[in-house]
Design an enzyme around this catalytic site. Structure first.
Site, PDB file in Angstrom:
ATOM      1  N   ASN A  47      -1.193   5.822  -4.772  1.00 13.79           N
ATOM      2  CA  ASN A  47      -0.668   4.493  -5.082  1.00 13.79           C
ATOM      3  C   ASN A  47      -1.424   3.825  -6.227  1.00 13.79           C
ATOM      4  OD1 ASN A  47       0.964   2.409  -4.852  1.00 13.79           O
ATOM      5  ND2 ASN A  47       0.243   1.659  -2.908  1.00 13.79           N
ATOM      6  N   ILE A  53       4.298  -1.147  -6.333  1.00 14.61           N
ATOM      7  CA  ILE A  53       4.795  -0.127  -5.405  1.00 14.61           C
ATOM      8  C   ILE A  53       4.512  -0.534  -3.962  1.00 14.61           C
ATOM      9  CG2 ILE A  53       4.685   2.283  -4.783  1.00 14.61           C
ATOM     10  CD1 ILE A  53       3.543   2.763  -7.595  1.00 14.61           C
ATOM     11  N   PRO A  54       5.505  -1.110  -3.308  1.00 12.57           N
ATOM     12  CA  PRO A  54       5.350  -1.552  -1.920  1.00 12.57           C
ATOM     13  C   PRO A  54       5.345  -0.362  -0.965  1.00 12.57           C
ATOM     14  CG  PRO A  54       7.603  -1.947  -2.662  1.00 12.57           C
ATOM     15  CD  PRO A  54       6.867  -1.311  -3.815  1.00 12.57           C
ATOM     16  N   CYS A  55       4.260   0.346  -0.934  1.00  6.99           N
ATOM     17  CA  CYS A  55       4.183   1.535  -0.088  1.00  6.99           C
ATOM     18  C   CYS A  55       4.395   1.160   1.380  1.00  6.99           C
ATOM     19  CB  CYS A  55       2.827   2.198  -0.279  1.00  6.99           C
ATOM     20  SG  CYS A  55       1.485   1.029  -0.300  1.00  6.99           S
ATOM     21  N   TYR A  56       4.125  -0.055   1.726  1.00 12.41           N
ATOM     22  CA  TYR A  56       4.291  -0.464   3.127  1.00 12.41           C
ATOM     23  C   TYR A  56       5.772  -0.541   3.496  1.00 12.41           C
ATOM     24  CZ  TYR A  56       5.167  -4.978   0.967  1.00 12.41           C
ATOM     25  OH  TYR A  56       5.669  -5.992   0.195  1.00 12.41           O
TER      26      TYR A  56
END
Length: 105
Positions: A47, A53-56
């Site tokens: 990330n 980048i809303p990895c969640y």
DNA sequence: CTGGTGACCGCTT
DNA sequence: AAAGCGGCCACCA
């Protein structure tokens, strides 16, 4: 200018709208191959841009958050999603309601 | 350069 | 029904 697989993955994750969640397989499919799901996990792991980048917003096919994500607690990601209005059932995302559908987009 | 591993998914036995 | 393996990409030793 061809983009690498990682860039495509990041782009797909970036496309996830507010209050929606996508699965690794979904991102992988958008990246070009549904089998890239593994790479997707690694891509989010590094990330490089957590702000863009809303990895969640990315969860596994079960709507469950990965254990490795436990970045200070699994609840951390769940709390972030809940803050967006995402419903949770037994600690799992309500896929039927908040699973991002590019087809409907 | 080679081998192994990882936020996964799907098929096969 | 459950378990095992392969596939793809990038990084570390």
């Amino acid at each position: 200018m061809e983009k690498n697989t990682f860039e495509r993955i990041y782009e797909a994750v970036r496309l996830i709208p507010f209050g929606k969640v996508a699965t690794y397989g979904q991102i992988a499919a958008l990246a070009g191959n549904p089998r890239l799901s593994r790479v997707v996990g690694y891509a989010l792991h590094v990330n490089p841009d957590p702000e863009s980048i809303p990895c969640y917003r990315v969860v596994n096919r079960l709507g469950e958050v990965s254990r490795a994500f436990a970045f200070g607690g699994e609840n951390r990601q769940i709390a972030l999603l809940e803050a967006e209005g995402v419903s949770f059932v037994k600690g799992r995302v309500d896929m039927e309601k908040h699973l991002w559908r590019p087809e409907v987009e």
